[in-house]
Write a protein that holds these residues in place. Structure first.
Motif, PDB file in Angstrom:
ATOM      1  N   PRO A 197       3.550   4.710   5.839  1.00 57.53           N
ATOM      2  CA  PRO A 197       4.319   5.955   5.888  1.00 57.53           C
ATOM      3  C   PRO A 197       5.085   6.354   4.625  1.00 57.53           C
ATOM      4  O   PRO A 197       4.849   7.423   4.085  1.00 57.53           O
ATOM      5  CB  PRO A 197       5.293   5.748   7.042  1.00 57.53           C
ATOM      6  CG  PRO A 197       4.717   4.646   7.844  1.00 57.53           C
ATOM      7  CD  PRO A 197       3.961   3.782   6.882  1.00 57.53           C
ATOM      8  N   LYS A 198       6.027   5.529   4.172  1.00 53.74           N
ATOM      9  CA  LYS A 198       6.881   5.916   3.043  1.00 53.74           C
ATOM     10  C   LYS A 198       7.684   4.714   2.581  1.00 53.74           C
ATOM     11  O   LYS A 198       7.708   3.672   3.237  1.00 53.74           O
ATOM     12  CB  LYS A 198       7.815   7.061   3.447  1.00 53.74           C
ATOM     13  CG  LYS A 198       8.743   6.689   4.590  1.00 53.74           C
ATOM     14  CD  LYS A 198       9.578   7.868   5.038  1.00 53.74           C
ATOM     15  CE  LYS A 198      10.425   7.457   6.243  1.00 53.74           C
ATOM     16  NZ  LYS A 198      11.216   8.561   6.741  1.00 53.74           N
ATOM     17  N   PHE A 249      -5.591  13.755   7.898  1.00 52.78           N
ATOM     18  CA  PHE A 249      -4.882  14.307   6.742  1.00 52.78           C
ATOM     19  C   PHE A 249      -3.773  15.233   7.217  1.00 52.78           C
ATOM     20  O   PHE A 249      -4.013  16.127   8.028  1.00 52.78           O
ATOM     21  CB  PHE A 249      -5.858  15.082   5.852  1.00 52.78           C
ATOM     22  CG  PHE A 249      -6.952  14.229   5.286  1.00 52.78           C
ATOM     23  CD1 PHE A 249      -6.752  13.513   4.122  1.00 52.78           C
ATOM     24  CD2 PHE A 249      -8.174  14.125   5.933  1.00 52.78           C
ATOM     25  CE1 PHE A 249      -7.766  12.717   3.600  1.00 52.78           C
ATOM     26  CE2 PHE A 249      -9.189  13.339   5.428  1.00 52.78           C
ATOM     27  CZ  PHE A 249      -8.988  12.633   4.256  1.00 52.78           C
ATOM     28  N   PHE A 250      -2.583  15.017   6.702  1.00 51.03           N
ATOM     29  CA  PHE A 250      -1.438  15.851   7.032  1.00 51.03           C
ATOM     30  C   PHE A 250      -1.287  16.886   5.931  1.00 51.03           C
ATOM     31  O   PHE A 250      -1.365  16.549   4.744  1.00 51.03           O
ATOM     32  CB  PHE A 250      -0.181  14.988   7.148  1.00 51.03           C
ATOM     33  CG  PHE A 250      -0.234  14.069   8.335  1.00 51.03           C
ATOM     34  CD1 PHE A 250       0.468  14.376   9.491  1.00 51.03           C
ATOM     35  CD2 PHE A 250      -1.003  12.918   8.308  1.00 51.03           C
ATOM     36  CE1 PHE A 250       0.402  13.542  10.603  1.00 51.03           C
ATOM     37  CE2 PHE A 250      -1.072  12.077   9.411  1.00 51.03           C
ATOM     38  CZ  PHE A 250      -0.368  12.390  10.565  1.00 51.03           C
ATOM     39  N   PHE A 285       0.829  -1.202   0.000  1.00 52.93           N
ATOM     40  CA  PHE A 285       0.000   0.000   0.000  1.00 52.93           C
ATOM     41  C   PHE A 285       0.863   1.251   0.000  1.00 52.93           C
ATOM     42  O   PHE A 285       1.972   1.249   0.524  1.00 52.93           O
ATOM     43  CB  PHE A 285      -0.854   0.063   1.290  1.00 52.93           C
ATOM     44  CG  PHE A 285      -1.762  -1.104   1.466  1.00 52.93           C
ATOM     45  CD1 PHE A 285      -3.053  -1.083   0.966  1.00 52.93           C
ATOM     46  CD2 PHE A 285      -1.332  -2.244   2.136  1.00 52.93           C
ATOM     47  CE1 PHE A 285      -3.890  -2.174   1.124  1.00 52.93           C
ATOM     48  CE2 PHE A 285      -2.162  -3.334   2.312  1.00 52.93           C
ATOM     49  CZ  PHE A 285      -3.447  -3.308   1.801  1.00 52.93           C
ATOM     50  N   ASP A 286       0.291   2.339  -0.532  1.00 53.67           N
ATOM     51  CA  ASP A 286       0.771   3.667  -0.173  1.00 53.67           C
ATOM     52  C   ASP A 286      -0.281   4.244   0.767  1.00 53.67           C
ATOM     53  O   ASP A 286      -1.255   3.551   1.105  1.00 53.67           O
ATOM     54  CB  ASP A 286       1.070   4.544  -1.392  1.00 53.67           C
ATOM     55  CG  ASP A 286      -0.137   4.967  -2.209  1.00 53.67           C
ATOM     56  OD1 ASP A 286      -1.288   4.703  -1.805  1.00 53.67           O
ATOM     57  OD2 ASP A 286       0.068   5.581  -3.267  1.00 53.67           O
ATOM     58  N   CYS A 287      -0.110   5.473   1.235  1.00 53.72           N
ATOM     59  CA  CYS A 287      -0.999   5.980   2.288  1.00 53.72           C
ATOM     60  C   CYS A 287      -2.465   6.010   1.862  1.00 53.72           C
ATOM     61  O   CYS A 287      -3.334   5.458   2.547  1.00 53.72           O
ATOM     62  CB  CYS A 287      -0.534   7.336   2.797  1.00 53.72           C
ATOM     63  SG  CYS A 287      -0.653   8.716   1.631  1.00 53.72           S
ATOM     64  N   SER A 288      -2.750   6.618   0.729  1.00 54.31           N
ATOM     65  CA  SER A 288      -4.146   6.714   0.302  1.00 54.31           C
ATOM     66  C   SER A 288      -4.658   5.378  -0.232  1.00 54.31           C
ATOM     67  O   SER A 288      -5.859   5.116  -0.207  1.00 54.31           O
ATOM     68  CB  SER A 288      -4.331   7.819  -0.735  1.00 54.31           C
ATOM     69  OG  SER A 288      -3.495   7.604  -1.853  1.00 54.31           O
ATOM     70  N   GLY A 289      -3.750   4.528  -0.677  1.00 56.89           N
ATOM     71  CA  GLY A 289      -4.144   3.186  -1.094  1.00 56.89           C
ATOM     72  C   GLY A 289      -4.653   2.368   0.084  1.00 56.89           C
ATOM     73  O   GLY A 289      -5.604   1.593  -0.042  1.00 56.89           O
ATOM     74  N   HIS A 325      -0.481  13.506   3.059  1.00 55.27           N
ATOM     75  CA  HIS A 325      -0.477  12.174   3.668  1.00 55.27           C
ATOM     76  C   HIS A 325      -1.819  11.940   4.356  1.00 55.27           C
ATOM     77  O   HIS A 325      -2.475  12.884   4.800  1.00 55.27           O
ATOM     78  CB  HIS A 325       0.665  12.072   4.689  1.00 55.27           C
ATOM     79  CG  HIS A 325       0.862  10.701   5.258  1.00 55.27           C
ATOM     80  ND1 HIS A 325       1.246   9.621   4.488  1.00 55.27           N
ATOM     81  CD2 HIS A 325       0.710  10.220   6.524  1.00 55.27           C
ATOM     82  CE1 HIS A 325       1.353   8.546   5.260  1.00 55.27           C
ATOM     83  NE2 HIS A 325       1.022   8.879   6.496  1.00 55.27           N
ATOM     84  N   VAL A 326      -2.213  10.652   4.460  1.00 53.38           N
ATOM     85  CA  VAL A 326      -3.474  10.299   5.114  1.00 53.38           C
ATOM     86  C   VAL A 326      -3.296   8.986   5.871  1.00 53.38           C
ATOM     87  O   VAL A 326      -2.516   8.119   5.472  1.00 53.38           O
ATOM     88  CB  VAL A 326      -4.640  10.194   4.095  1.00 53.38           C
ATOM     89  CG1 VAL A 326      -4.400   9.109   3.059  1.00 53.38           C
ATOM     90  CG2 VAL A 326      -5.976  10.013   4.796  1.00 53.38           C
ATOM     91  N   GLY A 327      -4.006   8.878   6.984  1.00 51.67           N
ATOM     92  CA  GLY A 327      -4.057   7.650   7.766  1.00 51.67           C
ATOM     93  C   GLY A 327      -5.443   7.516   8.377  1.00 51.67           C
ATOM     94  O   GLY A 327      -6.297   8.397   8.200  1.00 51.67           O
ATOM     95  N   ILE A 328      -5.663   6.449   9.127  1.00 51.26           N
ATOM     96  CA  ILE A 328      -6.959   6.208   9.773  1.00 51.26           C
ATOM     97  C   ILE A 328      -6.776   6.334  11.271  1.00 51.26           C
ATOM     98  O   ILE A 328      -5.915   5.659  11.863  1.00 51.26           O
ATOM     99  CB  ILE A 328      -7.518   4.813   9.398  1.00 51.26           C
ATOM    100  CG1 ILE A 328      -7.746   4.734   7.888  1.00 51.26           C
ATOM    101  CG2 ILE A 328      -8.806   4.530  10.157  1.00 51.26           C
ATOM    102  CD1 ILE A 328      -8.308   3.404   7.416  1.00 51.26           C
ATOM    103  N   TYR A 329      -7.573   7.195  11.878  1.00 48.89           N
ATOM    104  CA  TYR A 329      -7.449   7.467  13.307  1.00 48.89           C
ATOM    105  C   TYR A 329      -7.808   6.233  14.123  1.00 48.89           C
ATOM    106  O   TYR A 329      -8.867   5.638  13.951  1.00 48.89           O
ATOM    107  CB  TYR A 329      -8.347   8.647  13.698  1.00 48.89           C
ATOM    108  CG  TYR A 329      -8.119   9.090  15.121  1.00 48.89           C
ATOM    109  CD1 TYR A 329      -6.892   9.629  15.509  1.00 48.89           C
ATOM    110  CD2 TYR A 329      -9.112   8.966  16.081  1.00 48.89           C
ATOM    111  CE1 TYR A 329      -6.665  10.037  16.806  1.00 48.89           C
ATOM    112  CE2 TYR A 329      -8.896   9.371  17.381  1.00 48.89           C
ATOM    113  CZ  TYR A 329      -7.663   9.899  17.747  1.00 48.89           C
ATOM    114  OH  TYR A 329      -7.441  10.287  19.042  1.00 48.89           O
TER     115      TYR A 329
END
Length: 157
Positions: A135-136, A112-113, A69-73, A121-125
């Motif tokens: 992350p990267k 969202f960063f 995955f990437d972040c939004s993926g 960048h995005v993640g799930i809280y």
């Protein structure tokens, strides 16, 4: 007095979700017949569980799962398998969500960063100031503390 735990049942329900992920999701609050069952069934918590189940999957730019995955993926994959479609990029996902202030954030909301140039960048809280994210390059899907104050929150509708 005998104290009974639901740990074996929870671990069976968790499938491939790690003990860390289970703890992140509240552990025993997911036991059947308890008041939080409604929360556990919600779209956001389902997406959060899916993201947590991908712990250790490698980061790959442009990847949307199921193995990298990437972040939004990761957010796209998690919500898609929870029953909701999201746009592909972090910025487009931000535009697709209902924006919520930090005090109103809930587990499963998107984090969202941002910088002067926009959302990057995005993640799930996951609660307690932590997110599941990819992350990267050279890293894996993992649970991290939110490291920046330049974040925005979005709730998937």
């Amino acid at each position: 007095m005998t104290v009974r735990t639901h740990t074996p049942h929870l671990l069976a329900r968790a499938g491939t979700v790690s003990a860390l992920a289970l703890a992140t999701l509240g552990g025993t609050t997911l036991a059947p017949g308890t008041a939080p069952d409604a929360e556990a069934a919600s779209l956001a918590v389902r997406a959060l569980r899916i993201a947590a189940s991908k712990q250790g999957s490698p980061y790959e730019y442009g990847a949307q799962g199921p193995h990298s995955f990437d972040c939004s993926g990761l957010t796209l994959y998690s919500y898609k398998h929870a029953g909701r479609d999201l746009p592909r990029s972090a910025a487009a996902q931000y535009g697709h969500t209902r924006h919520v202030p930090a005090p109103a954030r809930k587990r499963g909301d998107l984090v969202f960063f941002s910088s002067e140039s926009g959302i990057y960048h995005v993640g799930i809280y996951a609660g307690a100031g932590r997110i599941w994210h990819a992350p990267k390059t050279g890293t894996v899907v993992r649970l991290d503390k939110i490291w920046s104050g330049a974040v925005r929150y979005g709730r998937v509708r």
